[in-house]
Design an enzyme around this catalytic site. Structure first.
Site, PDB file in Angstrom:
ATOM      1  N   GLY A 248      -3.875 -64.624  43.369  1.00  0.00           N
ATOM      2  CA  GLY A 248      -5.171 -64.503  44.031  1.00  0.00           C
ATOM      3  C   GLY A 248      -6.182 -65.450  43.410  1.00  0.00           C
TER       4      GLY A 248
ATOM      5  CG  ASP B 194       4.787 -66.506  33.664  1.00  0.00           C
ATOM      6  OD1 ASP B 194       5.400 -67.581  33.492  1.00  0.00           O
ATOM      7  OD2 ASP B 194       3.922 -66.351  34.544  1.00  0.00           O
TER       8      ASP B 194
END
EC number: 2.7.11.30
Length: 503
Positions: free
Chosen positions: A217, A333
């Protein structure tokens, strides 16, 4: 109605003629009403049919009644003269019959006449009637475009009286975020602020500007009671990522100076779409990726960035046993874009949406079925070639270490010694494309066993030499041979003491 008795027609034809009111004339003569026959008492005699019509034009109505001779009935079974007609400027309704004075009737009109404007509307009124709907449609379209363009700018409003659960007394005037976090860490469960307080904070934040975008987003800088905060707004299709990250951030005892400070999570449904908010501390320097692109660093700056990153990862990986314990967590990540630089030059690890937790009591790992996640460029060899043991939590920690070694390489390249430094580059920039595939990374890392190049000049500086040694030990193909985050933290702590650096 009667039909000519002598007409040679079948019963079917009689039915059709009766149904369509198109009649054959009687064999004997009969009288019809004739509006032009004033001398004969408005009566005419015919051997054909009686006829009546009404013709409507834009400004008048014309009535006509008369006799039609049999010779004029063409074709005889469906005379053209008896058919209604419509042409530009007029409409004619007709009726034919075959009895005495059967046409002495008043035919209904169809008015108002098509094409004639309603008698009550003048040119101005007609223009208003036409322009009104057009303007309404245009304004509606403009409004929809405006709302779609600015939907993420919609400010959360102060809770109103219709939502008593969000009343302001829950957070007294003058209370700062630092006060709330301190109270939570000293007297609470250590798992984050109460949900009611989180929602109150989130819904009283005013968004200021967009500062970044990602696959999840958008990130905004916002203000709460004058304090700057970062607001990560997830798209509705990323609800799982939002929920997961909020859940991980609220893990008991997770708060640490080198982990991004979590403040609140909230979902707001305004009837058209759902906004998923994650509120955290704001750091004006942005990500480590942005910071290294803009600035070079000194030896002290390099060590502070590296040591704080290692401290944050060591805290994530560490299990704290006890009543207020913390499970071990693997990031999955880790990269320079998911590490933020604080005002004091240290780092904090962010973006825990893909993290996994280990329950040592049951030796279980809460992880999604798809293990190939994260950023391909930073994937460890065992992740690239699918040899990672998904049931062994240490495997995930070792993959994090490999990624942190690549981050250290990015930092060290920007360390300026005597004015000499390398340009900022991503790991493997010279070996793979800008957006490499898993196959391209696997070929370089697993098959060719290549690693980022370490410049010779690093050997002339003790700090860079130590950093290079740590990197190599993070990049081993065998994950079990790699250093742990705690070991790296201790090595860098010793280096900082040697260099006289105060963290």
């Amino acid at each position: 109605m009667e039909v000519a008795a002598g007409a040679p027609r079948s019963r079917l034809l009689l039915f059709v003629l009766a149904a369509t009111a198109t009649l054959a004339p009687e064999a004997t003569a009969f009288q019809c009403f004739c509006h032009l026959c004033t001398k004969d008492n408005f009566t005419c005699v015919t051997d054909g049919l009686c006829f009546v019509s009404v013709t409507e034009t834009t400004d008048k109505v014309i009535h006509n009644s008369m006799c039609i001779a049999e010779i004029d009935l063409i074709p005889r079974d469906r005379p053209f003269v008896c058919a209604p007609s419509s042409k530009t400027g007029s409409v004619t309704t007709t009726y034919c019959c075959n009895q005495d004075h059967c046409n002495k009737i008043e035919l209904p009109t169809v008015g108002p006449f098509p094409g004639k404007p309603p008698s009550g509307l003048g040119p101005v009124e007609l223009a208003a009637v036409i322009a009104g709907p057009v303007c309404f449609v245009c304004i509606s379209l403009m409004l929809m475009v405006y709302i779609c363009h600015n939907r993420t700018v919609i400010h959360h409003r102060v809770p109103n009286e219709e939502d008593p659960s969000l009343d302001r007394p829950f957070i007294s005037e003058g209370t700062t975020l630092k006060d709330l976090i301190y109270d939570m860490t000293t007297s609470g469960s250590g798992s984050g602020l109460p949900l009611l307080v989180q929602r109150t904070i989130a819904r009283t934040i005013v968004l200021q500007e967009s500062i970044g975008k990602g696959r999840f987003g958008e990130v905004w800088r916002g203000k709460w009671r004058g304090e700057e905060v970062a607001v990560k707004i997830f798209s509705s299709r990323e609800e799982r990522s939002w929920f997961r990250e909020a859940e991980i951030y609220q893990t008991v005892m997770l708060r640490h100076e080198n982990i991004l400070g979590f403040i609140a999570a909230d979902n707001k449904d305004n009837g058209t779409w759902t906004q998923l908010w994650l509120v955290s501390d704001y750091h004006e320097h942005g990500s480590l990726f942005d910071y290294l692109n803009r600035y070079t660093v000194t030896v002290e700056g390099m060590i502070k960035l590296a040591l704080s990153t290692a401290s944050g990862l060591a805290h994530l990986h560490m299990e704290i046993v006890g009543t207020q314990g913390k499970p071990a967590i693997a990031h999955r990540d880790l990269k320079s874009k998911n590490i933020l630089v604080k005002k004091n030059g240290t780092c904090c690890i962010a973006d825990l949406g893909l993290a996994v937790r280990h329950d040592s009591a049951t030796d279980t790992i809460d992880i999604a079925p798809n293990h190939r996640v994260g950023t391909k460029r930073y994937m460890a060899p065992e992740v690239l070639d699918d040899s990672i043991n998904m049931k062994h939590f240490e495997s995930f920690k070792r993959a994090d270490i490999y990624a942190m070694g690549l981050v250290f390489w990015e930092i060290a390249r920007r360390c300026s010694i005597g004015g000499i430094h390398e340009d900022y580059q991503l790991p493997y920039y010279d070996l793979v494309p800008s957006d490499p595939s898993v196959e391209e990374m696997r070929k370089v890392v697993c098959e060719q066993k290549l690693r980022p190049n370490i410049p010779n000049r690093w050997q002339s500086c003790e700090a860079l030499r130590v950093m290079a040694k740590i990197m190599r030990e993070c990049w081993y193909a065998n994950g079990a041979a790699r250093l742990t985050a705690l070991r790296i933290k201790k090595t860098l702590s010793q280096l900082s003491q040697q260099e006289g650096i105060k963290m």
